[in-house]
Design a protein around this motif. Structure first.
Motif, PDB file in Angstrom:
ATOM      1  N   THR A 251       0.726  -1.244  -0.104  1.00 49.00           N
ATOM      2  CA  THR A 251      -0.050  -0.055   0.134  1.00 49.00           C
ATOM      3  C   THR A 251       0.834   1.372   0.109  1.00 49.00           C
ATOM      4  O   THR A 251       0.647   2.144  -0.566  1.00 49.00           O
ATOM      5  CB  THR A 251      -1.056   0.019   1.231  1.00 49.00           C
ATOM      6  N   LEU A 252       2.051   1.345   0.791  1.00 50.86           N
ATOM      7  CA  LEU A 252       2.844   2.386   0.936  1.00 50.86           C
ATOM      8  C   LEU A 252       3.482   2.572  -0.477  1.00 50.86           C
ATOM      9  O   LEU A 252       3.585   3.523  -0.879  1.00 50.86           O
ATOM     10  CB  LEU A 252       3.852   2.251   1.898  1.00 50.86           C
ATOM     11  N   SER A 253       3.857   1.565  -1.246  1.00 52.27           N
ATOM     12  CA  SER A 253       4.303   1.690  -2.681  1.00 52.27           C
ATOM     13  C   SER A 253       3.382   2.366  -3.628  1.00 52.27           C
ATOM     14  O   SER A 253       3.747   3.254  -4.226  1.00 52.27           O
ATOM     15  CB  SER A 253       4.779   0.514  -3.093  1.00 52.27           C
TER      16      SER A 253
ATOM     17  N   ALA B  91       2.006   5.453 -14.926  1.00 56.54           N
ATOM     18  CA  ALA B  91       2.160   4.286 -15.993  1.00 56.54           C
ATOM     19  C   ALA B  91       3.702   3.816 -15.892  1.00 56.54           C
ATOM     20  O   ALA B  91       3.933   2.660 -16.587  1.00 56.54           O
ATOM     21  CB  ALA B  91       1.424   4.530 -17.002  1.00 56.54           C
ATOM     22  N   SER B  92       4.566   4.808 -15.928  1.00 51.26           N
ATOM     23  CA  SER B  92       5.818   4.649 -16.302  1.00 51.26           C
ATOM     24  C   SER B  92       6.450   4.270 -15.159  1.00 51.26           C
ATOM     25  O   SER B  92       8.136   4.162 -15.061  1.00 51.26           O
ATOM     26  CB  SER B  92       6.669   6.077 -17.040  1.00 51.26           C
ATOM     27  N   LEU B  93       6.145   4.431 -13.926  1.00 52.73           N
ATOM     28  CA  LEU B  93       6.671   3.871 -12.595  1.00 52.73           C
ATOM     29  C   LEU B  93       6.074   2.237 -12.205  1.00 52.73           C
ATOM     30  O   LEU B  93       5.118   2.180 -12.676  1.00 52.73           O
ATOM     31  CB  LEU B  93       6.460   4.873 -11.515  1.00 52.73           C
ATOM     32  N   ARG B  94       7.031   1.669 -11.653  1.00 53.28           N
ATOM     33  CA  ARG B  94       6.895   0.308 -11.368  1.00 53.28           C
ATOM     34  C   ARG B  94       7.246  -0.010 -10.054  1.00 53.28           C
ATOM     35  O   ARG B  94       8.195   0.651  -9.432  1.00 53.28           O
ATOM     36  CB  ARG B  94       7.426  -0.740 -12.179  1.00 53.28           C
ATOM     37  N   GLU B  95       6.335  -0.941  -9.282  1.00 56.36           N
ATOM     38  CA  GLU B  95       6.771  -1.373  -7.949  1.00 56.36           C
ATOM     39  C   GLU B  95       7.579  -2.759  -8.073  1.00 56.36           C
ATOM     40  O   GLU B  95       7.249  -3.625  -8.959  1.00 56.36           O
ATOM     41  CB  GLU B  95       5.805  -1.376  -7.076  1.00 56.36           C
TER      42      GLU B  95
ATOM     43  N   ILE C  29      11.014   1.450  -6.278  1.00 52.59           N
ATOM     44  CA  ILE C  29      10.095   2.186  -7.139  1.00 52.59           C
ATOM     45  C   ILE C  29      10.923   2.648  -7.985  1.00 52.59           C
ATOM     46  O   ILE C  29      12.116   3.191  -7.824  1.00 52.59           O
ATOM     47  CB  ILE C  29       9.343   3.262  -6.411  1.00 52.59           C
ATOM     48  N   TYR C  30      10.513   2.168  -9.429  1.00 51.93           N
ATOM     49  CA  TYR C  30      11.750   2.357 -10.326  1.00 51.93           C
ATOM     50  C   TYR C  30      11.036   2.762 -11.765  1.00 51.93           C
ATOM     51  O   TYR C  30       9.702   2.398 -12.025  1.00 51.93           O
ATOM     52  CB  TYR C  30      12.597   1.220 -10.539  1.00 51.93           C
ATOM     53  N   THR C  31      11.638   3.170 -12.740  1.00 55.49           N
ATOM     54  CA  THR C  31      11.216   3.272 -13.919  1.00 55.49           C
ATOM     55  C   THR C  31      11.981   2.349 -14.921  1.00 55.49           C
ATOM     56  O   THR C  31      13.365   2.391 -14.821  1.00 55.49           O
ATOM     57  CB  THR C  31      11.684   4.904 -14.409  1.00 55.49           C
ATOM     58  N   ALA C  32      11.363   1.817 -15.703  1.00 54.01           N
ATOM     59  CA  ALA C  32      11.960   0.858 -16.850  1.00 54.01           C
ATOM     60  C   ALA C  32      11.039   0.803 -17.929  1.00 54.01           C
ATOM     61  O   ALA C  32      10.253  -0.018 -18.151  1.00 54.01           O
ATOM     62  CB  ALA C  32      11.920  -0.666 -16.026  1.00 54.01           C
TER      63      ALA C  32
END
Length: 654
Positions: A518-520, A536-540, A556-559
């Motif tokens: 949830t915090l993510s 949509a460009s961020l992922r957990e 939390i990253y962008t890929a």
């Protein structure tokens, strides 16, 4: 590297290029083997199996090594010896003789095979490898000698084991599993209504007619225990019409090995026809390459030097040892890339790469639901400072505020990462399945390969991120509270019921996982305002396992496959002075949702009713950003509830 590839219909030696471009990554998801799509000229096609992806179309040699992605952990987990990029289309040049990989394309087949004439409504069937648009000869006239173009039918049939076939038009209209109409001539007509009851198939040979009402519906099986379908139970009274095991994407058009599962009709464009199963991995350097020059290792794993290395293995054998001098000779015009390295350093790297790429223990995992064992290596690496060609993790400059560091004990700035995403199978009807990796991987090809020759399609993306780790002592003390453990009991019971009904892998819905998950989501929603990236460009990526010494981190990253996600904006948000405002903003936004008090007092909402206090106004993300299909979320465990404000882990954080 070309960003788009021509899709071509290819079967045997015949090739017809039809209009349509697909990005390379889309052949991993959502248009992998067994997936349908509609091309720009209106033709519905299905992507062929992996058996035909690297089939030469001319005398030009194929260098498969140039498509190789080196990801040792993912190869071992999936039980394959290689991960390959989907082949991109390259035109042959008349000015070069040493060309490789020209003319390659991903083959597709025309499916569904049944079509109808929009004028006379006659139903006809063509082979899967029909290249040209078919026309109705019955409607040909002097003004239109070729007749109108046929349109493919909108219905197909599938089963939960992954099989796909044409709708049984003959069997349905004759209400018989084995019809014997000597002059079958079918027509598909509509009375103008908006339901399936208005669609009717008629046989002019015997004048039988039957509406399509109920073909997509489910019902109870004969025993009353398991779910079945109307198509299976009512096609012929007293006889079940189950799945024939057809797999048109590998050439099994009519029947394969019958699986006996209930057969369900659906619209060919329905979202549940194909769910790509993608396994991802953050690249971490192998411990077996410790002390070896990472630059040489990177050259041996990709690029022209890697191709030369593959050539030596092909000539001398996989178990052969060879010298740096032999590698320089095999590299030919590219040997200048090795000039700055000594023979000793090159041979050390060769030894490390060879031991790392050993084909031993290529046994795929049998449980794809439990991510914890696979992610422990990532967890132990990414929580430390590291610098390598594909992974750069640094500490923040300075210290974060004490009220943050007392709850989140470790913050790392991931300035560079490489994520590999591999397609290992697919599902139909349900997005998840309890089938193992081996069962789903077998759907991708007709002929199974031995482990030492097996491969799967994959692609890589580069990105950046922020890694957070919770204080284990405070987290363990918090999750041991009685109210905390009791709050998730309704969610756990609901998911257990759904898992049993859909035969999914059951999972333990713990307070630790729900809190971190949830915090993510809250942080990602906040970061979209702070650093400019879209959600949509961020992922957990969650690192969670039980126990005081268990994992309790999130990345939390962008890929993304485009330019977005590589500008450093996300990393800067992890620096002291910036991260505190992001976290406070996320917690403050979570304290009140526009749907409260309905949202905060919910006992089950969202997908499969597996969320508590989380809805589209506060905690949900695009499904591409979430690892759990937007399930197992609860703001109450983060900031508390109206009746128990001290329940949340961050209840006293301001």
């Amino acid at each position: 590297m070309p960003r788009q590839d021509h899709i071509s219909l290819r079967w045997g030696r015949s090739i017809t290029v039809i209009e349509g471009n697909v990005r390379r990554a889309q052949f991993v998801a959502p248009f992998g083997p067994g997936a349908m799509q509609v091309l720009s000229d209106g033709t519905s096609v299905i992507t062929a199996g992996l058996d035909h992806w690297f089939t030469p179309v001319s005398d030009t040699p194929i260098d498969v090594e140039s498509f190789r992605i080196h990801e040792w952990r993912l190869e071992k987990y999936l039980g394959v010896s290689a991960l390959l990029l989907p082949p991109d289309y390259r035109r042959r040049s008349t000015h070069r003789r040493d060309q490789t990989n020209t003319g390659l394309s991903v083959p597709v087949l025309r499916f569904p095979a049944w079509s109808f004439c929009p004028k006379c409504r006659a139903l006809t069937k063509q082979p899967l490898h029909t290249f040209e648009r078919q026309r109705c000869s019955s409607c040909a006239s002097t003004a239109r000698p070729k007749g109108p173009s046929l349109s493919q039918v909108p219905f197909v049939c599938m089963c939960e084991n992954g099989h796909l076939q044409d709708f049984p038009w003959l069997q349905w209209v004759h209400s018989s599993v084995s019809p014997h109409c000597p002059q079958s001539k079918l027509e598909l007509r509509s009375s103008g209504g908006g339901t399936l009851a208005s669609q009717r198939v008629t046989c002019r040979g015997c004048n039988k007619s039957r509406p399509l009402e109920g073909i997509t519906s489910t019902c109870q099986g004969k025993d009353g225990d398991e779910e079945s379908t109307t198509l299976t139970q009512e096609l012929e009274h007293g006889t079940e019409y189950s799945c024939r095991g057809a797999a048109p994407w590998v050439g099994l058009e009519e029947t394969g090995k019958p699986c006996g599962a209930p057969l369900r009709a659906t619209l060919r464009g329905a979202s549940n026809v194909y769910y790509a199963l993608v396994k991802s991995s953050i690249f971490i350097p192998s411990t077996q390459t410790g002390g070896v020059d990472p630059e040489i290792v990177a050259m041996l794993q990709k690029g022209p030097i890697a191709s030369a290395l593959a050539t030596l293995y092909a000539l001398l054998g996989e178990e052969s040892d060879f010298s740096a001098r032999q590698l320089r000779g095999a590299s030919k015009s590219n040997k200048k890339l090795l000039d700055e390295f000594s023979d000793l350093r090159i041979e050390q790297a060769l030894s490390a790469v060879k031991s790392n790429g050993s084909k031993e223990d290529l046994k795929p995992s049998t449980n794809t639901a439990d991510e914890a064992p696979f992610r422990e290596e990532e967890y132990s690496t990414i929580r430390s400072v590291i610098e390598s060609p594909d992974l750069v993790v640094r500490e923040a400059n300075g210290k974060h505020e004490s009220d943050v560091s007392v709850l989140i004990s470790r913050i790392r700035l991931v300035e560079k990462l490489r994520e590999t995403r591999a397609l290992w199978g697919f599902n139909r009807i349900f997005a998840e399945s309890d089938k193992g990796t081996v069962d789903r991987a077998q759907l991708l090809r007709r002929t199974n390969l031995p482990p030492e020759d097996s491969w799967l399609p994959a692609y890589t993306v580069m990105g950046e991120g922020i890694y957070l780790e919770f204080d284990s002592e405070k987290l363990t003390h918090w999750e041991s509270g009685e109210r905390v453990s009791q709050r998730l009991r309704p969610v756990s019971e609901k998911f257990s019921t759904i898992a049993a009904k859909r035969r999914l892998n059951d999972r333990d819905v713990t307070p630790r996982f729900t809190l971190i998950h949830t915090l993510s989501h809250l942080l990602i929603n906040r970061l979209t305002y702070e650093c400019g990236y879209s959600s949509a460009s961020l992922r957990e990526r969650l690192y969670v396992s039980p126990g005081e010494s268990g994992m309790a981190g999130l990345l939390i990253y962008t890929a993304a496959g485009d330019s977005e996600g590589t500008l450093g904006g996300l990393v800067r948000m992890g620096q002291p002075g910036r991260f505190e405002s992001v976290l406070r903003g996320a917690i403050a936004a979570a304290r009140w949702c526009s749907s409260d008090p309905v949202c905060i007092d919910s006992r089950g909402q969202g997908p499969d009713s597996c969320n508590l206090a989380a809805c589209h106004s506060c905690g949900l993300l695009p499904e591409t950003a979430c690892e759990s299909f937007n399930r197992f979320l609860d703001r109450g465990l983060v900031i508390g509830t109206l009746s128990h404000p001290d329940l949340g882990f961050f209840s006293h954080f301001n």
